[in-house]
Design a protein around this motif. Structure first.
Motif, PDB file in Angstrom:
ATOM      1  N   ASP A  42     -10.506 -99.172 -35.024  1.00 33.86           N
ATOM      2  CA  ASP A  42      -9.805 -97.881 -35.057  1.00 33.86           C
ATOM      3  C   ASP A  42      -8.390 -97.980 -34.505  1.00 33.86           C
ATOM      4  O   ASP A  42      -7.467 -97.362 -35.038  1.00 33.86           O
ATOM      5  CB  ASP A  42     -10.587 -96.829 -34.254  1.00 33.86           C
ATOM      6  N   ARG A  43      -8.206 -98.775 -33.450  1.00 34.36           N
ATOM      7  CA  ARG A  43      -6.878 -98.821 -32.817  1.00 34.36           C
ATOM      8  C   ARG A  43      -5.854 -99.590 -33.659  1.00 34.36           C
ATOM      9  O   ARG A  43      -4.667 -99.560 -33.347  1.00 34.36           O
ATOM     10  CB  ARG A  43      -6.979 -99.380 -31.400  1.00 34.36           C
ATOM     11  N   TRP A  44      -6.319-100.289 -34.719  1.00 34.94           N
ATOM     12  CA  TRP A  44      -5.388-100.964 -35.622  1.00 34.94           C
ATOM     13  C   TRP A  44      -4.904-100.069 -36.752  1.00 34.94           C
ATOM     14  O   TRP A  44      -3.895-100.351 -37.378  1.00 34.94           O
ATOM     15  CB  TRP A  44      -6.053-102.199 -36.235  1.00 34.94           C
TER      16      TRP A  44
END
Length: 222
Positions: free
Chosen positions: A157-159
């Motif tokens: 998700d953080r990418w």
């Protein structure tokens, strides 16, 4: 190109699975065991199934094992039999011998007496299952050697919303991106641009420094 010939010595679950899988890909397989029930079972799918004592080099010679390109010694729990089998195979000139070992001590001994590769399938499968339970993102992972793996992962998700260049995956996580799949089962796009922006449904095929990658992935830090 001539197809390789294989010999499988020992037809327990490990050996018979290897023999059957090779046979399913139309390989020529000679399967050997001391138990007639194992030989009978393997005879249904291999080229040749033989009742034999593979600690006896003359039996192996007569069967034609010396003409094989690869031999698998699948009797990992009986060290003496494995040692004799490997020594006999090397004496017969088999170019590549893979052996099963039940523990680390057996593995070192079998390598020292001539096995080209030694596997510990229960240990390796146990590690793989444990890692699959720890993993939040990994779809599949194949070890290339002791240092590197090819991994297919769901984009964390953080990418999402960031470019590959901005993520600096090689510097931060020991990862080089080989390709991107937009969603499951779609065609892989090879060598994406550094300016490519990661989307939520993306799956990434990467080559990873295994130790570095696992440190981040299995601790939930990707």
């Amino acid at each position: 190109m001539k197809q390789k010939q294989y010999a499988v010595l020992g037809l327990g679950i490990f050996g018979s699975t290897i023999a059957k899988t090779l046979s399913e890909f139309n390989c020529e397989v000679i399967a050997l065991d001391k138990e007639i029930s194992c030989v009978d079972r393997a005879s249904e799918f291999v080229t040749q199934a033989v009742l034999a004592d593979f600690t006896d080099i003359e039996q192996l010679r007569a069967i034609g094992v010396g003409d094989c390109d690869v031999a698998v010694v699948a009797t990992g729990s009986r060290l003496e039999e494995s040692i004799m089998a490997i020594m006999n195979l090397k004496e017969l000139g088999v170019p590549y011998v893979l052996a099963k070992a039940k523990n680390k001590t057996y593995m070192h001994i079998l390598l020292k007496i001539g096995a080209d590769k030694v596997v510990r399938p229960e240990k390796e499968m146990g590690e793989r299952v444990a890692k699959s339970m720890l993993s939040r993102n990994v779809i599949d992972m194949i070890d290339i050697d002791d240092d590197y793996s090819v991994v297919e992962i769901v984009a964390p998700d953080r990418w999402v919303g960031k470019t590959l260049k901005a993520l600096e995956l090689r510097a931060n996580y020991g990862i080089n991106v080989l390709g991107i799949r937009k969603r499951p089962h779609e065609r892989l796009s090879i060598s994406p641009s550094a300016e490519y922006i990661i989307e939520k449904s993306d799956q990434l095929l990467v080559i990873a420094d295994t130790d570095v990658f696992e440190k981040y992935e299995y601790l939930g830090k990707l």
